[in-house]
Design a protein around this motif. Structure first.
Motif, PDB file in Angstrom:
ATOM      1  N   HIS A  56      -5.793  61.989  25.855  1.00  0.00           N
ATOM      2  CA  HIS A  56      -5.954  61.483  24.481  1.00  0.00           C
ATOM      3  C   HIS A  56      -5.972  59.953  24.385  1.00  0.00           C
ATOM      4  O   HIS A  56      -6.504  59.415  23.415  1.00  0.00           O
ATOM      5  N   ASP A  57      -5.392  59.254  25.352  1.00  0.00           N
ATOM      6  CA  ASP A  57      -5.310  57.792  25.219  1.00  0.00           C
ATOM      7  C   ASP A  57      -6.107  57.048  26.291  1.00  0.00           C
ATOM      8  O   ASP A  57      -5.812  55.876  26.571  1.00  0.00           O
ATOM      9  N   ASP A  78       2.284  63.065  19.438  1.00  0.00           N
ATOM     10  CA  ASP A  78       1.963  61.636  19.482  1.00  0.00           C
ATOM     11  C   ASP A  78       2.704  60.884  18.374  1.00  0.00           C
ATOM     12  O   ASP A  78       3.213  59.773  18.570  1.00  0.00           O
ATOM     13  N   HIS A  88       4.091  57.590  28.430  1.00  0.00           N
ATOM     14  CA  HIS A  88       3.667  58.046  27.103  1.00  0.00           C
ATOM     15  C   HIS A  88       2.870  59.345  27.210  1.00  0.00           C
ATOM     16  O   HIS A  88       3.144  60.312  26.487  1.00  0.00           O
TER      17      HIS A  88
HETATM   18 FE   LIG Z   1      -0.839  58.481  22.242  1.00  0.00          FE
END
Ligand SMILES: [Fe+2]
Length: 223
Positions: free
Chosen positions: A72-73, A135, A43
């Motif tokens: 970001h995650d 995203d 991802h």
């Molecule tokens: Fe994400």
């Protein structure tokens, strides 16, 4: 103001620091792969690649946007089913260790929080738009509900009904108000995927109202 920051004002991310961030995040994703069946390196890598392309198209800083995509995650490593803000501590630690200057790291953290789907609005910064489009595209890919949705359920410990309601609740308004995607190219290429995806999840919500469908899923889950 978040949107007024720029590479001219606070600087960017040097190639060496970027490579360091990438190495550190990839290593973390590999170490915690069992906890990240949905938000793992596959991802992060997809979002980073697409976010870079959207950044080059909208005139924002690709190095800053791609670095934001890499981190970001990280919240999903810290806590199951959490918000981007919960990843701030580890995000800032990785950026500092990689040699990203503190004002740039703060800017990157702002971009990540700005791009979050549950709270993003029409007027987020160009950098956040590039990250958000990448995203959001992952969410709207036709392969995601088929190949990856069940991984989201197991990763975050939620039910199909909770996921369906979350998707429709977070995405329908943005789609109907015209800022599901920010980039004109993304809108032109992917809006029909987004519409089909939302329609599918709306149908899941409706189907789960039928007690026989509930019984069917209970029986499947008990197998
Ligand atoms: Fe994400």
């Amino acid at each position: 103001m978040l949107g007024e920051k720029s590479a001219v004002a606070v600087g960017s991310v040097a190639a060496g620091a970027f490579d360091q961030v990438e190495r550190r995040v990839r290593r973390l994703c590999q170490r915690f792969a069992a906890n990240l069946p949905f938000h793992g390196w596959h991802h992060v890598h997809f979002v980073r690649t697409k976010a870079g392309a959207f950044a080059r198209a909208n005139g924002s800083d690709p190095a800053v946007v791609e670095t934001a995509a890499l981190v970001h995650d990280l919240n999903y490593i810290v806590k199951r089913n959490s918000d981007a803000a919960e990843g701030r501590e580890i995000r800032m630690r990785i950026l500092a260790a990689a040699g990203v200057a503190e004002p740039v790291a703060e800017w990157i953290d702002d971009i990540v929080v700005e791009a979050e789907i549950s709270t993003r609005h029409r007027d987020i910064s160009k950098e956040a738009q590039a990250l958000s489009d990448a995203d959001t595209l992952f969410k709207a890919l036709p392969v995601t509900p088929v190949m990856l949705a069940h991984r989201y359920l197991s990763e975050n410990g939620i039910t199909l009904g909770q996921l369906a309601n979350k998707i429709v609740g977070e995405q329908r308004g943005k789609h109907d108000e015209g800022f599901y995607f920010y980039s004109p190219q993304a809108k032109a290429m992917y809006s029909h995927w987004a519409s089909a995806n939302l329609e599918l999840w709306q149908c899941v919500v409706e189907a789960l109202d039928d007690p026989s469908v509930g019984e069917l899923l209970d029986a499947v889950n008990a197998q």
